[in-house]
Motif scaffolding. Structure first.
Motif, mmCIF file in Angstrom:
data_model
loop_
_atom_site.group_PDB
_atom_site.id
_atom_site.type_symbol
_atom_site.label_atom_id
_atom_site.label_comp_id
_atom_site.label_asym_id
_atom_site.label_seq_id
_atom_site.Cartn_x
_atom_site.Cartn_y
_atom_site.Cartn_z
ATOM 1 N N ILE A 188 31.643 38.177 16.162
ATOM 2 C CA ILE A 188 32.392 37.339 15.217
ATOM 3 C C ILE A 188 31.477 36.485 14.355
ATOM 4 O O ILE A 188 31.953 35.689 13.550
ATOM 5 N N LEU A 189 30.144 36.650 14.510
ATOM 6 C CA LEU A 189 29.202 35.886 13.692
ATOM 7 C C LEU A 189 28.344 36.793 12.815
ATOM 8 O O LEU A 189 28.165 36.538 11.624
ATOM 9 N N VAL A 190 27.805 37.862 13.409
ATOM 10 C CA VAL A 190 26.979 38.789 12.643
ATOM 11 C C VAL A 190 27.868 39.573 11.683
ATOM 12 O O VAL A 190 28.911 40.087 12.074
ATOM 13 N N PRO A 191 27.502 39.665 10.403
ATOM 14 C CA PRO A 191 28.353 40.399 9.446
ATOM 15 C C PRO A 191 28.402 41.886 9.762
ATOM 16 O O PRO A 191 27.416 42.431 10.284
ATOM 17 N N PRO A 192 29.552 42.561 9.511
ATOM 18 C CA PRO A 192 30.758 42.040 8.859
ATOM 19 C C PRO A 192 31.721 41.401 9.853
ATOM 20 O O PRO A 192 32.370 42.094 10.624
ATOM 21 N N SER A 193 31.813 40.086 9.856
ATOM 22 C CA SER A 193 32.648 39.361 10.800
ATOM 23 C C SER A 193 34.074 39.240 10.289
ATOM 24 O O SER A 193 34.308 38.745 9.184
ATOM 25 N N VAL A 194 35.026 39.693 11.105
ATOM 26 C CA VAL A 194 36.438 39.594 10.727
ATOM 27 C C VAL A 194 36.907 38.140 10.752
ATOM 28 O O VAL A 194 37.719 37.712 9.927
ATOM 29 N N VAL B 263 33.470 45.136 -1.530
ATOM 30 C CA VAL B 263 34.443 46.187 -1.202
ATOM 31 C C VAL B 263 33.793 47.567 -1.263
ATOM 32 O O VAL B 263 34.049 48.429 -0.411
ATOM 33 N N GLU B 264 32.928 47.783 -2.248
ATOM 34 C CA GLU B 264 32.220 49.062 -2.335
ATOM 35 C C GLU B 264 31.331 49.289 -1.113
ATOM 36 O O GLU B 264 31.246 50.411 -0.598
ATOM 37 N N SER B 265 30.695 48.229 -0.626
ATOM 38 C CA SER B 265 29.856 48.342 0.563
ATOM 39 C C SER B 265 30.677 48.730 1.785
ATOM 40 O O SER B 265 30.246 49.547 2.607
ATOM 41 N N VAL C 285 44.802 47.030 14.465
ATOM 42 C CA VAL C 285 44.056 45.781 14.310
ATOM 43 C C VAL C 285 44.224 45.210 12.902
ATOM 44 O O VAL C 285 44.409 43.998 12.725
ATOM 45 N N SER C 286 44.190 46.066 11.881
ATOM 46 C CA SER C 286 44.317 45.593 10.497
ATOM 47 C C SER C 286 45.674 44.946 10.249
ATOM 48 O O SER C 286 45.766 43.871 9.633
ATOM 49 N N CYS C 287 46.732 45.581 10.724
ATOM 50 C CA CYS C 287 48.082 45.017 10.538
ATOM 51 C C CYS C 287 48.230 43.694 11.274
ATOM 52 O O CYS C 287 48.865 42.753 10.768
ATOM 53 N N MET C 288 47.631 43.594 12.456
ATOM 54 C CA MET C 288 47.698 42.346 13.205
ATOM 55 C C MET C 288 47.077 41.208 12.400
ATOM 56 O O MET C 288 47.661 40.126 12.256
ATOM 57 N N PHE C 289 45.886 41.459 11.830
ATOM 58 C CA PHE C 289 45.218 40.414 11.062
ATOM 59 C C PHE C 289 45.959 40.098 9.766
ATOM 60 O O PHE C 289 45.976 38.946 9.318
ATOM 61 N N ALA D 140 39.210 41.063 -1.812
ATOM 62 C CA ALA D 140 38.234 41.151 -0.714
ATOM 63 C C ALA D 140 38.863 41.583 0.600
ATOM 64 O O ALA D 140 38.157 42.052 1.504
ATOM 65 N N LEU D 141 40.195 41.447 0.720
ATOM 66 C CA LEU D 141 40.855 41.827 1.967
ATOM 67 C C LEU D 141 40.760 43.332 2.225
ATOM 68 O O LEU D 141 40.949 43.790 3.354
ATOM 69 N N LEU D 142 40.467 44.108 1.189
ATOM 70 C CA LEU D 142 40.297 45.551 1.368
ATOM 71 C C LEU D 142 39.156 45.870 2.328
ATOM 72 O O LEU D 142 39.112 46.942 2.938
ATOM 73 N N THR D 143 38.205 44.951 2.457
ATOM 74 C CA THR D 143 37.069 45.196 3.349
ATOM 75 C C THR D 143 37.497 45.225 4.811
ATOM 76 O O THR D 143 36.848 45.867 5.633
ATOM 77 N N LEU D 144 38.573 44.523 5.139
ATOM 78 C CA LEU D 144 38.981 44.379 6.533
ATOM 79 C C LEU D 144 39.264 45.720 7.206
ATOM 80 O O LEU D 144 38.608 46.067 8.201
#
Length: 440
Positions: A153-159, A249-251, A284-288, A60-64
C-alpha cells in the motif's frame, strides 16, 4: 438539531454500522444517504448524483482496474513463484537470507500490484512453508510475511494512494512517486533488522546447507532469468512514466498488456488463468469504486455541515496547539482507529476532516498522503483487529498460532514507527522525487 450534533451522530452511526461487520461502502453510503434526506429532503439526492458523475469523470481512476489486473495476472500465472526461486538461491547462503529474499520479493510484488492482499497471499503460500521447512523461527518469519506484504500500500502503484488522491484532490502520479523512497527505506530497515538479528541469533534464520549451495554459477545465472520479465514490465510501466514518455493511464495499460504478454511467453496464459484474473480484477475494482462513491457522498454531507471548520477551530482555537502537535495527534488517532478499522474506513472517516486542516497548517498534502499510508501499514498489523493479522491467521499452517502471529509483529511495528518518524523529520525523502520528475 445543531450541525455539530448532526456531525457527531453521523460519525457515531457510521462507526456503529462498521463494528457490526457491514461492508464499508454500505455503512458509509447508508449514513450519507439517510442524513442527506434528513437535512435537505429529496433535493439532497443531487449529492449522490454529483458524486457519481465526479467519479466517472476522474480519468486517473482508469489506472485502478489496470494495475489490479496486472498484479493478478503475474500472480495467477506463477511468475511470482519463479521470482521466489531466484531469491531463494541467491540469498540462501546468508544467515536470514531467505527472509531477506522474501522482503525483496514483497517489494517486487508491491511494484506489480499495489495491494497488500496479493503480497500476503504469495508470501503465506509460497515463502512461509519454505522458510519453516528450512528451520527458520516461525515467529520471526510470520512477522516477515506480514511486514513485507504491508509494503503493497506504499510502493507504487498503491491503490490506497489512489483513494487518498481522490479524496484529497491530489495528483496520483505525484503521490506514487512520493511513496518510492519511503517504501524502499522501510524495506531497507526490515532487511537490516533481519540481518542483524539473524547474525546475533543464527538459529532464527540458518543459512542453506553447503550441499545446496554447491550449484554451478551458470545455473545461478540461469535462475536470474526469472526476474527478467517482471523487471522489464516494471521498467516499461514505471520507467517510461518517470521519463515523461507516457501518461499515468498509458503506463497502467502498458503494465496490463505486458503482464499478459509475459504469461503468454512463459506458456501459462490458459483460460483458467484468464478467468481467475478477470474475476478477481472485477471484484476488487468494483469494491473500490463503491467505496470511493460512498466516500464522496459522505464527504459532501460533512462539508455541507461545516464540520471541517469546526475541527479547525477546535484544534487551533480552543486547544491552541502548534501545527506539529496537531499533526502528531492526527497520526495517533489513525493508529488508534487502525486497531478496529481497515485503512479504507479510516480514510473515508477522517480524511475529509484532516486534509483541509493539514493544508491550513501549511503542510504538503503529497507528503501527508505518505504519512497516512505508513500509518495505515502500522494499523494493518496492530491488534486486536489488524487486517494483516487475520489474513495471516487464515493462510498460515496449523503450527503457527494466533499468539505467534501477535508476537511476530512487535519488532516490525517498531521498525515501521521508526520509518514514520524519519519521513516526518525529513519530508524530502517523500517529496524529492515528485518535485524533480516531470509529471504529465
Amino acid at each position: 438539531m445543531s450541525y455539530e450534533l448532526t456531525a457527531i451522530l453521523m460519525f457515531a452511526g457510521m462507526m456503529g454500522l462498521l463494528l457490526t461487520g457491514q461492508r464499508v461502502f454500505g455503512a458509509i453510503g447508508f449514513i450519507a444517504v439517510v442524513f442527506t434526506l434528513l437535512l435537505w429532503g429529496t433535493g439532497g439526492s443531487e449529492i449522490a448524483f454529483s458524486a457519481a458523475m465526479k467519479l466517472m469523470k476522474w480519468y486517473a481512476l482508469l489506472t485502478l482496474p489496470l494495475f489490479i489486473y496486472m498484479g493478478y495476472m503475474l500472480s495467477e500465472s506463477g511468475i511470482a513463484d519463479d521470482l521466489y526461486k531466484m531469491f531463494h538461491v541467491w540469498f540462501g547462503p546468508v544467515r536470514g537470507g531467505l527472509a531477506i529474499g522474501t522482503i525483496a520479493l514483497m517489494v517486487v510484488i508491491s511494484a506489480m500490484n499495489g495491494l497488500s492482499v496479493a503480497g500476503m497471499a504469495i508470501g503465506a503460500t509460497i515463502a512461509l512453508p519454505e522458510l519453516l521447512r528450512r528451520g527458520y523461527d516461525k515467529v520471526m518469519v510470520t512477522g516477515v510475511i506480514q511486514a513485507g506484504s504491508s509494503l503493497g500500500i506504499l510502493v507504487p502503484p498503491s491503490v490506497v494512494l489512489v483513494l487518498y488522491a481522490m479524496i484529497a484532490r491530489q495528483p496520483v502520479g505525484q503521490l506514487w512517486l512520493a511513496g518510492v523512497f519511503p517504501g524502499l527505506l522501510m524495506a531497507g530497515l526490515f532487511i537490516l533488522y533481519i540481518a542483524v538479528r539473524c547474525w546475533l541469533q543464527p538459529k532464527l534464520g540458518p543459512a542453506l546447507p553447503a550441499e545446496e549451495r554447491a550449484m554451478p554459477l551458470s545455473e545461478k545465472l540461469k535462475l536470474l532469468s526469472a526476474g527478467i520479465l517482471p523487471f522489464m514490465i516494471f521498467f516499461l510501466m514505471t520507467g517510461l512514466f518517470v521519463m515523461g514518455v507516457t501518461s499515468l493511464v498509458e503506463s497502467s495499460a502498458i503494465g496490463a498488456v505486458s503482464a499478459t504478454a509475459a504469461a503468454a511467453i512463459r506458456g501459462r496464459l490458459t483460460l483458467k488463468v484468464i478467468h481467475s484474473t478477470v474475476r478477481n480484477t472485477l471484484s476488487v475494482s468494483c469494491m473500490f469504486m463503491w467505496i470511493i462513491l460512498a466516500a464522496l457522498c459522505f464527504g459532501a454531507v460533512f462539508d455541507g455541515l461545516g464540520a471541517v471548520k469546526a475541527i479547525e477551530g477546535f484544534f487551533i482555537g480552543e486547544l491552541g496547539l502548534s501545527p506539529w502537535e496537531i499533526l502528531i495527534l492526527m497520526q495517533l488517532s489513525y493508529l488508534i482507529m487502525g486497531m478496529f478499522l481497515d485503512d479504507t474506513a479510516m480514510l473515508v472517516i477522517v480524511a475529509p476532516l484532516y486534509v483541509p486542516l493539514v493544508k491550513l497548517l501549511g503542510f504538503d498534502l503529497i507528503w501527508y498522503g505518505v504519512l497516512y499510508t505508513i500509518t495505515c501499514q502500522i494499523a494493518y498489523m496492530t491488534p486486536p483487529f489488524g487486517y494483516n493479522l487475520f489474513l495471516m491467521r487464515a493462510m498460515a499452517p496449523p503450527e503457527v498460532s494466533l499468539r505467534d502471529i501477535y508476537r511476530s509483529i512487535i519488532p516490525f511495528v517498531a521498525v515501521m514507527i521508526l520509518a514514520l518518524i524519519i519521513v516526518m523529520a525529513f519530508p524530502q525523502i517523500a517529496l524529492w522525487l515528485p518535485q524533480h520528475i516531470y509529471i504529465r
